[in-house]
Structures are given as structure tokens and as C-alpha cells.
Design a protein around this motif. Sequence first.
Motif, mmCIF file in Angstrom:
data_model
loop_
_atom_site.group_PDB
_atom_site.id
_atom_site.type_symbol
_atom_site.label_atom_id
_atom_site.label_comp_id
_atom_site.label_asym_id
_atom_site.label_seq_id
_atom_site.Cartn_x
_atom_site.Cartn_y
_atom_site.Cartn_z
ATOM 1 N N ARG A 318 5.036 18.699 11.027
ATOM 2 C CA ARG A 318 5.612 17.790 12.033
ATOM 3 C C ARG A 318 4.888 16.458 12.088
ATOM 4 N N GLU A 319 3.670 16.455 11.614
ATOM 5 C CA GLU A 319 2.940 15.178 11.575
ATOM 6 C C GLU A 319 3.081 14.512 10.209
ATOM 7 N N GLY A 320 4.100 14.933 9.467
ATOM 8 C CA GLY A 320 4.453 14.223 8.248
ATOM 9 C C GLY A 320 3.596 14.528 7.037
ATOM 10 N N LEU A 321 2.869 15.643 7.085
ATOM 11 C CA LEU A 321 2.025 15.997 5.950
ATOM 12 C C LEU A 321 2.727 17.001 5.028
ATOM 13 N N GLU A 322 2.241 17.073 3.803
ATOM 14 C CA GLU A 322 2.589 18.212 2.946
ATOM 15 C C GLU A 322 1.706 19.362 3.392
ATOM 16 N N VAL A 323 2.269 20.551 3.504
ATOM 17 C CA VAL A 323 1.461 21.677 3.990
ATOM 18 C C VAL A 323 1.734 22.928 3.170
ATOM 19 N N SER A 324 0.752 23.797 3.135
ATOM 20 C CA SER A 324 0.988 25.155 2.616
ATOM 21 C C SER A 324 0.147 26.133 3.420
ATOM 22 N N TRP A 325 0.649 27.332 3.537
ATOM 23 C CA TRP A 325 -0.052 28.423 4.240
ATOM 24 C C TRP A 325 -0.001 29.635 3.339
ATOM 25 N N LEU A 326 -1.158 30.167 3.032
ATOM 26 C CA LEU A 326 -1.214 31.305 2.120
ATOM 27 C C LEU A 326 -2.043 32.404 2.763
ATOM 28 N N PRO A 327 -1.454 33.552 3.038
ATOM 29 C CA PRO A 327 -2.211 34.609 3.713
ATOM 30 C C PRO A 327 -2.863 35.564 2.722
ATOM 31 N N SER A 328 -3.925 36.203 3.169
ATOM 32 C CA SER A 328 -4.315 37.433 2.486
ATOM 33 C C SER A 328 -3.349 38.463 3.042
ATOM 34 N N TYR A 329 -2.906 39.387 2.241
ATOM 35 C CA TYR A 329 -2.039 40.405 2.816
ATOM 36 C C TYR A 329 -2.491 41.755 2.312
ATOM 37 N N GLY A 330 -2.367 42.725 3.156
ATOM 38 C CA GLY A 330 -2.822 44.050 2.760
ATOM 39 C C GLY A 330 -1.927 45.096 3.353
ATOM 40 N N PRO A 331 -2.178 46.375 3.002
ATOM 41 C CA PRO A 331 -1.394 47.419 3.642
ATOM 42 C C PRO A 331 -1.660 47.392 5.144
#
Lengths: 482, 350
Positions: A318-331
Motif C-alpha cells: 500500500r505504500e507503493g513498494l515491491e513486496v514479498s512474504w515467504l513463510p517457513s512452513y511445517g506440518p
Amino acid sequence: MAEYEIIHEKSPVFYERYERKNELQHQTHYCPGCGHGVAHKLIAEAIEELGLQERTIFVSPVGCSVFAYYYFNVGNIQAAHGRAPAAATGIKRACPDKIVISYQGDGDLAAIGTAEIVHAANRGEKITVFFINNAIYGMTGGQMAPTTMVGQASTTSPWGRRPANEGFPLHVSEMLATLEAPVYIERVALSDNKNIMKARKAVRKALELQRDGAGFSLVEILSPCPTIWKKDPVEARKWVAEKMIPVFPLGVFRDRKVEIPRIDVPQKTVAEALELCETPGQRLAPHHHGKPCTIKVAGFGGQGVLLMGIVLAEMGMREGLEVSWLPSYGPEMRSGSAHCHVCLAKERIGSPLVAHPEVLVAMNEQSLRKFAPTVAPGGLILYNRDSLPPDFAVSHARVMCLPASEIADKLGSAKVANVIMLGALLEETECMSPETAMTVIGQMVRKPELLKLNGEALHAGRVFVDHQVRVGAVSQPDGFAY
Amino acid sequence: MRQLCKGNVAVVKGAVLAGCRAYYGYPITPASEIAEYAALYIPEVGGTFVQAESEVASINMVYGAASTGVRVMTASSGPGLSLMQEGISYLCGSELPCVIVDVVRGGPGLGNIAPEQSDYFAMVKGGGHGNYHNLVLAPASVQEMADLTMLAFDLADRYRNPVIVLTDGFVGQMMEPIELQVSEVNPPEKPWAVKGTPETQNNLISSIYLEPDDLEKHERKLEQKYKLAQMLETRLETYMTDDAEILLVGYGIVSRVLRSAVDEARAQGLRAGLLRPITLWPFPSKALAETAARCKTVLTVEMSTGQMVEDVRLAINGKVPVELYSRIGGNVPSVEEVHARMLECAGAEV
């Protein structure tokens, strides 16, 4: 090829001439005395009598009847071994007003396709299954079937079926009749004219039920296989009567109307369903321009670690940036650790992995110990305690200790510790604006009292930092305070 | 409108926008969100979602639905895709269009649920029986998860063949902003489909051809189709390849790391470039050979023990040395690791 003359008239549901066959197009490929010919005839006649020919789809999987499409002048789909009930499910769901027939042998239905038939029946798929049980594998040359009877010899049970080795014959109709959804299950036999007449009625009834949209119907047909049984056609019929019927008793195992509870799904347009309609809160923040930053948030599952990352990413967008979100994921396991990487950038983001975060939010000691050494030189560590563990020192990055969980408890919910951390992060780095944070949180938290709590938490985090800075408690890599 | 979206969710949004109204699937980490969001979105727009009893069943439900001409899909991860291989072979043999998403996890066996790129052979080279190919698309961002899923439906219909969207646990699980628009979908006519209508009454969906000459003819027909796809459908992206001395090759999430590695290398005076196949089948062999010919060395980076590198070597055919850097087990190669390996390769050149 020799010319031939048609003497007997057959159902128009059969092709007049079997042109899909390579040769002998005036006769079927079935052996003399084989039950498939009779079963085909009963089905064709029922389709004709009920006027269903133009809307019937016939599914033939692997077995002697794989070539049913040579004969039936209806839509034909050939399926993999045992999978016809699954294929028929896909067909019927796509064409609910059509008549879908799955025609399967005993190896196909009761061995390799056991799961598919049980679950199609259990879902109450509105299809009709004709199950040809001849107690043997015909097409592959006489191997044991799941319905081969105790003591019955086959090429793979040369001493006769030994229950100690192969178990007992499977009673499919009885088994499926234990399910809730089927509306009609009957076992019939092609042993003599009287039973064939009963079979004719059963076939017709099953198709009628499908025509009326009633539900899943299955007719098990005990059927002679003279060639593999090494009998002449007459002896083979007799064998059905004398040997098979005592093991597989004839009768109706299910005949009832089933009440299916209805749960309606709200219908939406594509844009509504996919949430593509813009809401006011989703617009770009007008006055703020976020600063690039790489952030890692880490802690226990349940501390809102992943959610805090999503809020940061949403804010950046929303503030005009490129963004990415990457989680660790597990069982899904209790007290597992969780972390996520957030990139806020001006340019297209290459790797979304943050190996050396500029900011680490460590919600527990384990995360601190694990990730603090990876923080970029001169970076910032926000630690969810009032001090670092005594045996743990950080020299390459700034550390700010704030007991977010404790503050959260005092505010009334341990769950907002992540928002306190967010407030601190925003105050300390000024990478994005707290107003944007509240807009984003406001989209996620609908209950007013919870939104208020979140606002207090965000504020508490900011105030904590403000206070720390004033009293000079932020430690520096060189050991000096502000 | 930009919206923050998870890769797996973007697949479903793309599918719905492409007119997919039928989903048959079975849950598996890290692909489950695809089934979950299909279960939510597709019935809301009047379509069908069925959770099958197994991946064997789901791919055969797809087979049945595809036979009637509707746009249909499924998704899974490696262990599920192994179970689907029989069905995929049948779909190719019967020339049925569908979209299959493989969100790759670590293996073999139960392995783990972290990302790998170890299903390349299984998806790109086959895995099922017989002479067939899948078309395989490899998204590297959340936007592409939607875009390439939409493209996959078009390609599937155009070639009457399954199209695989081959991605991994990271691209499936990550969130990025995407932009999507509702537009009119016009899938091609499918006069071959079996719909239970008088017009389609004489149609037959089948992969059985008993006579050797008949089967050869059928398989040659498939072969021609695949050759056409090889001519028309290769897709790739290049970054800074014009003056590159060292060419990095990688797909999916790895290509993202490699893009950063190129920036890093360039910042330090090493002329690196990136070629990223978007279609893994057909593989962009020609473009790769041409680009590589201008370079001194090629470094393939994969989250497998070296699967795509075989295609890279075939394309380059010994003209330029091809090295491999691989991380597996759920480890993703870091920019630093790739950079170090690049320096090794460059050093070896001098």
C-alpha cells in the motif's frame, strides 16, 4: 471380407455394423456363451425402451468389455483399469442431466478399483454401475479374481483359491449396501431364462432411477465365462446356478429413496468470489512512501509471527513498494517454530529469501540464538524480553529488548505481542507509517474491541521505543548507548 | 487492483478466471491451499469441487470431466503426482486437455514438505508409461502462478494434452502482490468431446489401438503435435545476457535467487547473465544454445541433484562447459553460494 445377411433384428442402441472392429464386423468379440453378450443386450434394450440413447455416456474400463464401444451406439469413453467410477464421477458432474453408465468386470471393480467404486457409491454419484461377476479374469486368460470362489482353480490359484493364502471371495453388493447413499443394489444371474428376465428388470430399474435423478445404482450380474471355465455354454450357465448363486445369493440389497440433506452454496460473480472488487481500505496509502527493508520475523507457532509478516508485506504494497512474504512452513505441530521473510523494495524483487535481514524480530530465545548471527552488520534486532540471555552477546547489530508478551498480557491479550513488536519496528526504523499499519489491521480485524486493542498494542510498541531512545537504553554495537 | 496473494491461491484465481469450473483433488502439503481455495471459489461460481479418495481417483475424475469438454484441473505434490502418472499417460493417450499443478516438495519417498525441484524428470520426461509429453510451465512469482495457470488452460485446449504447472513449496507458499482482471473466456469448440448429445453420440474417447499400424499412426499423430509445440511454445526470460561471460540457468524459485546473484556479480565486476526457462517442456534449447555460445561458461543451479542440467547439456552439446550447483532437501541456494560457485567457474576459465 465376406458379405453377410442380417437375420435377427437387434436393438438400435447397438451399431448396425461394428465398424470399430477390424474384422468380423457382424459379430461381437465375445466368446460363444459369454455373459457379456446377454448383459449388453439387456442394457441396450433398456436404453432403447427408456428413450435414453441420445443422452447416454458409456464408460468401459479394462477387461473383456473394454471394447463395449464397438457395439453401443452412444457416447463412449474408455477408462483406465478400475477407474471407471472416478471417470464417471467427472462425467456426471459435468453433465448432470445425462445418463452415465459404468460397465465393469470383477477384477476391475472389486480388485484394482475397490477404492473408486466404494467412494463413488458413498458419494451417491448419480450413475449406474453394471458389475459383471464371473469369478475369474477373462481378458488376461484366467487368473484369480477377488470373486473367485474358495477352491476354484485359476492360473494364479492352481490348487484352487485357498482362503489362508488369498482370503475369501468379496461380496461387493453386500458391502456397498452398508453405505448410506446408494439407492438401488441388486444381484442377478444370467443362469437361465427366468433369472435373465429378472436381470432385465433390474437393469431397467437401475437406469430408470438414474433417469429420475435418484442416486447411485448398481446391478451385479453373475455371468458365465465358458472359455476360461473350460465349459460349453450350457454347462457354464448351469455352473452359475449351481456354484455361484449359493456363494453369491441373488436379491435386492438396497432399494430405497435416500434423503440427501441440502446445504446451499452462496452464488457469486467471479469478481466477488475471487475478491477482486476493490474496497476503500485497499487503496494505496496516499501520503506515505515506504522505505526498502528486509525483515525476518521468528518465534513459536501461535505468536502471530507469520501474520506480522503479512501485515508488513500488505503495508509495503500500500505504500507503493515491491513486496514479498515467504513463510517457513511445517506440518501442523504444537509449539513448532515459525518464521517468515519479508522483502520491501523499490525494484522488482529477486530472491524472496532473506539470508541477512536488516531487521530481525525474535519472539523467543530460540529464534534469537538461531537468527541473530545472520542479521546484516549494522542491522536491528528486536527481542521479546527485557534483556538478552546472560550468555548471549551481539556485537554486529543493534539490539532492542522489549518484553512485548508481558506488555500484551497487561493490555489484556497475549495475542497482540506481535503488534507491539510491529509498533516498535515502525517507530525505530520508520520504514512505513503506523497509519498504514492500522488501515491494514483494520481490514483483518473486524471486531471493534479487538481493533481497539490492536491500536493500543501498536501504540504501546511505539511508546516503548520512544521512551528507550529518550532514556538512552538502546545498546549499540560498540557498547555505547544513544 | 493490486492484492497480496499466496502462490497457491493465485493458481485457483487464475484457474477460475480461465473458466475452470471443475476441480478434483486430494490434500497434500505444500499444495493443500489449492484444493482449499478451489473448494471455496469454484462452487461459488457454480462449478464442481470434489475431494477425491486418492490422487488416483482425482486424476481419473479429471479424465472423465475433460472427456466432456469442460475446463478441469487438479493439483498435488510429488507423492500425489506419482499416483497420478497412470492417469496422465491415459490423458495424453486419449488426447484430453487438463491442467495439473505440482507444488514440488522434497523426496524421494515421503521425503519432507520443504521445496525441491526434484520432480523435473517425472513431469518433464514422463513418469507414466508410453510415448507422450506433458507441456510444462514453471512460474517464478505469485503473479505467474495465476498467469501461467491461465496460459496452461489455453495450451491444454490447443494441444488437447495435459499441461503441468511445475512449481515448488516456496512459490506456492509465498505471498506477493498480484493484479488480476475478469475478462471474457472463450475456450475453443471441442467437437471431439462426449457430451451425451445427438451431435456427440458417435464420439469416442479412447487410448486403445490394438493393431500395431493403428497405434503407430496414433502415436505419430501425437508426435507431430509435440513437434508443433516445440516450434511454437517455448518460452523463456533472459536477464543481462547480452554481454554475459557466465550464464546462469535456473527455473522457478531458483531463478529469483539467480537474478539477485547476477546483480551481486555485476556489482563486483563479474559479467553474469541469467536464462530462465519458463517452459520446461518444450525446453528452450535453441535460445539457450545461442545465448550460451556467446558465454565462456554455463552454471545451472537446481534444487535437485541435477535433472534439468541434462537438458541444458543436450542443448549446448559440449560447445561451452556446463557446471551444476545443487542444493536439496529443502535447502535453497543462497545468493552467496551461487556467487562463490560463479567465481570458481570463472576462475576455472582463466
